[in-house]
Design a protein around this motif. Structure first.
Motif, short mmCIF file in Angstrom:
data_model
loop_
_atom_site.label_atom_id
_atom_site.label_comp_id
_atom_site.label_asym_id
_atom_site.label_seq_id
_atom_site.Cartn_x
_atom_site.Cartn_y
_atom_site.Cartn_z
N ALA A 212 65.60 25.00 89.54
CA ALA A 212 64.86 24.26 88.51
C ALA A 212 65.49 24.64 87.17
CB ALA A 212 63.40 24.66 88.56
N TRP A 213 65.05 23.98 86.12
CA TRP A 213 65.67 24.22 84.81
C TRP A 213 64.67 24.18 83.67
CZ3 TRP A 213 67.34 20.95 88.58
CH2 TRP A 213 68.60 21.18 89.12
N VAL A 214 65.06 24.89 82.60
CA VAL A 214 64.50 24.63 81.28
C VAL A 214 65.71 24.37 80.39
CG1 VAL A 214 63.38 25.67 79.27
CG2 VAL A 214 62.41 25.99 81.54
N GLU A 215 65.80 23.17 79.85
CA GLU A 215 67.04 22.75 79.16
C GLU A 215 68.22 23.00 80.12
OE1 GLU A 215 66.76 21.18 76.39
OE2 GLU A 215 64.80 21.77 75.64
N VAL A 278 57.64 28.38 77.93
CA VAL A 278 58.03 27.40 78.96
C VAL A 278 56.84 26.48 79.22
CG1 VAL A 278 58.73 27.11 81.37
CG2 VAL A 278 59.74 28.95 79.98
N LEU A 279 57.04 25.20 78.99
CA LEU A 279 55.93 24.25 79.08
C LEU A 279 55.90 23.57 80.45
CD1 LEU A 279 56.29 22.69 75.53
CD2 LEU A 279 54.81 24.58 76.27
N PRO A 280 54.68 23.27 80.95
CA PRO A 280 54.60 22.63 82.27
C PRO A 280 55.12 21.19 82.22
CG PRO A 280 52.43 22.76 81.25
CD PRO A 280 53.37 23.50 80.34
N THR A 304 60.59 22.42 78.21
CA THR A 304 59.78 21.92 79.32
C THR A 304 60.48 22.20 80.64
OG1 THR A 304 58.87 20.23 77.89
CG2 THR A 304 58.62 19.87 80.26
N PHE A 305 59.71 22.68 81.60
CA PHE A 305 60.24 23.05 82.91
C PHE A 305 60.55 21.80 83.73
CE2 PHE A 305 59.84 24.56 87.30
CZ PHE A 305 60.58 25.73 87.26
#
Ligand SMILES: CC(C)(COP(=O)(O)OP(=O)(O)OC[C@H]1O[C@@H](n2cnc3c(N)ncnc32)[C@H](O)[C@@H]1OP(=O)(O)O)[C@@H](O)C(=O)NCCC(=O)NCCS
Length: 314
Positions: A212-215, A278-280, A304-305
């Motif tokens: 998964a990623w954030v940015e 980290v936003l859902p 955002t995740f």
């Protein structure tokens, strides 16, 4: 016929058997003749309590709260035997299962909440095995193999038969099963992070984490996680979580995010993801969307995740 008195012998051979159907306690209407379907009755100063099949209570229009599964201990216990009820109650209390005991002339009978019937049978089987001094079967955690897939999917269907989100029975196949099938085949699948818990060759638990990623930062998204209902609350979920965390740390991952109960996951160090910036992926998830920063967590991961494809589409 005399019943068994020796506690050790009784426990070694309790032989719990689940009766078919669901049973309820009702207060019998004063003066009404008793019906044939009544399985047990207790007279008290306040009135007559009867236990009868739920369907009969429904037919008779009698109200009830507690819906029970009926387990008979088929060992023939003497009414004077000391300690059987205490040992059984303790085993069920340790498993956090409430229990009402009825003693008949030949056997003891346990009325437990319907949803806990399978776990109660398991707890009683363990109690009996302990008194026979049988070694506890070993729990093995290992990477999932393609040969495990059918067992994993079956286990996931069982674990999510009651939706943890709504508390209601799933209609048809639980969505988590379809999701898992897709996760096994998606690009974000990470073989080392699909872990099974096995006892005596049977897959009794499974957890998966996928890319998964954030940015542009790579993280992990955990879920679904499942433990066979009859073996829940035996520490298998905890073992799967700890194994995932240790594998993710060893692989140099930054952090793991998941959607779930803060009461459960906070014990592993998960915190509300938003507190780490980290936003859902969905606004309404609030504190149920959680993050575990791992050993190499770097500051500056904000945004955002983004889950693996099959989870992102849920
Ligand atoms: C959630 C699950 C994986 C936990 O596995 P487990 O082997 O039963 O858990 P453990 O024995 O390691 O831990 C049990 C503890 O977790 C708690 N727990 C389990 N599920 C919980 C939940 N959804 N919310 C809060 N607490 C929970 C139990 O109350 C118990 O607490 P205690 O130690 O104070 O008695 C398992 O119950 C399961 O498969 N549930 C159905 C599917 C599901 O809900 N998956 C997770 C969706 S986020």
């Amino acid at each position: 016929m005399t019943g068994e008195m020796n506690l050790q012998t009784l426990l070694a051979s309790i032989h719990p058997v689940l009766r078919e159907g669901e049973y309820v306690y009702v207060l019998w209407p004063h003066g009404r003749p008793l019906e044939a379907g009544i399985e047990a009755a207790v007279r008290e100063a306040e009135g007559l309590t009867v236990v009868l099949p739920r369907a009969e209570a429904d037919n008779l229009g009698l109200p009830y709260d507690f819906v029970a599964a009926w387990i008979t201990l088929e060992v023939h216990s003497a009414l004077e035997a000391v300690g059987l009820t205490a040992a059984v109650s303790k085993a069920l209390t340790d498993a956090r299962i409430s229990c009402n005991v009825l003693a008949g002339f030949h056997h003891d009978h346990l009325l437990v909440p319907v949803a806990d019937a399978a776990r109660a049978l398991e707890a009683l089987a363990e109690l009996s095995a302990e008194s026979r001094h049988e070694p506890r079967p070993e729990l093995v955690l290992r990477t999932e193999s393609p040969a495990d897939r059918e067992q994993i999917l079956g286990l996931t269907a069982e674990a999510f038969a009651i939706s943890p989100a709504t508390g209601q029975p799933a209609v048809g196949e639980p969505v988590e099963v379809k999701m898992l099938r897709e996760l096994f085949d998606c690009e974000e699948y990470l073989p080392e992070l699909s872990v099974v818990a096995v006892i005596d060759g049977e897959v009794v638990g499974h957890v998966i984490s996928t890319r998964a990623w954030v940015e542009d930062h790579e993280l992990l998204g955990l879920g679904p996680i499942s433990v066979a209902p009859r073996l829940q609350r035996h520490g298998i979920g905890t073992a799967l979580m700890n194994e995932t965390i240790s594998r993710a740390n060893a692989a140099g991952e930054y952090g793991i995010a998941l959607l779930g109960s803060p009461v459960y996951y906070s014990r592993f160090g998960f915190v509300p993801a938003s507190s780490m910036g980290v936003l859902p992926p969905q606004d309404g998830w609030a504190e149920h969307f959680q993050l575990l920063p791992l050993a190499v967590w770097a500051g500056g991961i904000h945004g955002t995740f983004r889950y693996a494809g099959p989870l992102a589409r849920m």
